[in-house]
Design an enzyme around this catalytic site. Structure first.
Site, PDB file in Angstrom:
ATOM      1  N   ASP A 170       0.830  -1.210   0.000  1.00  0.00           N
ATOM      2  CA  ASP A 170       0.000   0.000   0.000  1.00  0.00           C
ATOM      3  C   ASP A 170       0.869   1.266   0.000  1.00  0.00           C
ATOM      4  OD1 ASP A 170      -2.329   1.442  -0.020  1.00  0.00           O
ATOM      5  OD2 ASP A 170      -2.744   1.200   2.124  1.00  0.00           O
TER       6      ASP A 170
ATOM      7  N   ARG B 192       0.186   7.760  -2.399  1.00  0.00           N
ATOM      8  CA  ARG B 192       0.781   8.791  -1.539  1.00  0.00           C
ATOM      9  C   ARG B 192       2.255   8.988  -1.858  1.00  0.00           C
ATOM     10  NH1 ARG B 192      -1.592   6.081   3.606  1.00  0.00           N
ATOM     11  NH2 ARG B 192      -2.110   4.554   1.994  1.00  0.00           N
ATOM     12  N   TRP B 193       2.916   7.929  -2.237  1.00  0.00           N
ATOM     13  CA  TRP B 193       4.323   8.050  -2.653  1.00  0.00           C
ATOM     14  C   TRP B 193       4.396   8.975  -3.878  1.00  0.00           C
ATOM     15  CZ3 TRP B 193       6.850   7.163  -7.237  1.00  0.00           C
ATOM     16  CH2 TRP B 193       8.257   7.163  -7.195  1.00  0.00           C
TER      17      TRP B 193
ATOM     18  N   HIS C 104       2.250   3.494  -9.144  1.00  0.00           N
ATOM     19  CA  HIS C 104       2.046   2.044  -9.270  1.00  0.00           C
ATOM     20  C   HIS C 104       3.224   1.402  -9.997  1.00  0.00           C
ATOM     21  CE1 HIS C 104      -1.811   2.320  -7.468  1.00  0.00           C
ATOM     22  NE2 HIS C 104      -2.393   2.974  -8.458  1.00  0.00           N
TER      23      HIS C 104
ATOM     24  N   SER D 221      -7.479  -5.469  -5.188  1.00  0.00           N
ATOM     25  CA  SER D 221      -8.529  -6.064  -4.361  1.00  0.00           C
ATOM     26  C   SER D 221      -9.880  -5.980  -5.061  1.00  0.00           C
ATOM     27  CB  SER D 221      -8.604  -5.339  -3.007  1.00  0.00           C
ATOM     28  OG  SER D 221      -9.235  -4.081  -3.159  1.00  0.00           O
TER      29      SER D 221
ATOM     30  N   GLU E 294     -12.263  -4.629  -3.941  1.00  0.00           N
ATOM     31  CA  GLU E 294     -12.769  -3.273  -3.652  1.00  0.00           C
ATOM     32  C   GLU E 294     -12.095  -2.219  -4.532  1.00  0.00           C
ATOM     33  OE1 GLU E 294     -11.975  -5.537  -1.108  1.00  0.00           O
ATOM     34  OE2 GLU E 294     -14.121  -5.955  -1.093  1.00  0.00           O
TER      35      GLU E 294
ATOM     36  N   LEU F   5      10.891 -19.870  -5.309  1.00  0.00           N
ATOM     37  CA  LEU F   5       9.945 -19.017  -4.582  1.00  0.00           C
ATOM     38  C   LEU F   5       8.572 -19.164  -5.233  1.00  0.00           C
ATOM     39  CD1 LEU F   5       9.496 -16.572  -2.516  1.00  0.00           C
ATOM     40  CD2 LEU F   5       9.769 -15.092  -4.507  1.00  0.00           C
TER      41      LEU F   5
END
Ligand code: IPE
Ligand code: IPE
Ligand code: MG
Length: 242
Positions: free
Chosen positions: A25, A29-30, A42, A70, A72, A136
């Site tokens: 998240d 703001r970054w 992004h 998400s 949302e 991974l």
């Protein structure tokens, strides 16, 4: 917490978490703080993810689940949503071969059906072409929501004519998108919000949480290392007593 992060000594961790979840998240703001567009935020977040993947392998993490979109997030502007879809598509187009060379196996968590056919096919291709990799496991939660995951699990349980007596926690776990995977040991959330935002709500019942004010694009190798070493000091009691 975020102090002493200049360390370049990344000596092997004695007890790294097996499965780490990250709520990536703070891209917006970054961007705002750096005079850039949300789209660039992004992109910067995606670039940081590339680094964190390498660090995860180096630090001995075996499974990483990233929250990338998400259920949302459809509430955002069409412009931003399109940008997020385009970024995922371009990661698959441009970086899949490199991810595969690093031994990363890609899996998807969430509802694929609601994504556009081109993107859906690319995600399926990414999963198919990396399925034998074992350095991974990268679970990409994209169009993922914890509640919607539980709803689809219940629907499939009913379709399979499972009787009430047969329903156990283990059985329900097998109907989640994460079927067969161990629960997350540690969930990291960047950008300082103290909430789950519907991420792995079934699986994270006993996960340890780490919340940092750092915005996702700035979440560094040093802070990641510190988070993982702090995790290994935690006393996980699971409701019992030592
Ligand atoms: C996280 O960054 C990425 C997604 C949710 C897709 P945000 O876009 O939520 O960034 P903030 O929270 O607005 O800073
Ligand atoms: C959570 O971040 C979802 C992802 C990181 C993909 P959000 O920014 O969407 O969450 P809220 O709105 O702060 O709860
Ligand atoms: Mg956010």
């Amino acid at each position: 917490m975020v102090n002493e992060l200049n360390s370049t000594d990344f000596s092997p961790l004695a007890n790294p978490p097996y499965h780490v979840g990250i709520i990536m998240d703070g891209n917006g703001r970054w961007a705002e703080a750096n005079g850039k567009s949300r789209y660039q935020g992004h992109q910067a977040g995606t670039d940081n993810l590339q680094r964190i993947l390498e660090d995860s392998i180096e630090f001995g993490v075996k499974m990483l689940t990233i929250y990338a979109f998400s259920t949302e997030n459809w509430r955002r502007s069409t412009y931003e949503i399109k940008g997020l879809m385009a970024i995922l598509e371009s990661v698959i187009d441009r970086r899949l071969a490199e991810l595969s060379r690093k031994g990363i196996q890609i899996r998807h968590l969430g509802e694929l059906d609601k994504l556009e056919a081109t993107l859906r096919k690319k995600i399926l291709y990414g999963m198919e072409s990396t399925k034998h990799n074992d350095k991974l496991i990268l679970n990409v939660a994209f169009n993922y929501g914890g509640r919607s995951e539980i709803v689809q699990a219940v629907k499939r349980v009913i379709q399979d004519s499972i009787l009430p007596d047969q329903i156990t926690e283990e059985l329900l776990s097998r109907y989640m998108y994460t079927a067969g995977s161990p629960d997350p040991d540690l969930i990291i959330r960047t950008s300082g919000e103290f909430r789950t935002s519907n991420f792995l709500i079934w699986q994270a019942a006993y996960a340890e949480y780490y919340i940092t004010p750092t915005y996702w694009p700035d979440f560094s190798k040093a802070e990641y290392y510190q988070t993982l070493s702090e995790f290994s000091q935690r006393d996980r009691r699971y409701g019992g007593r030592k």
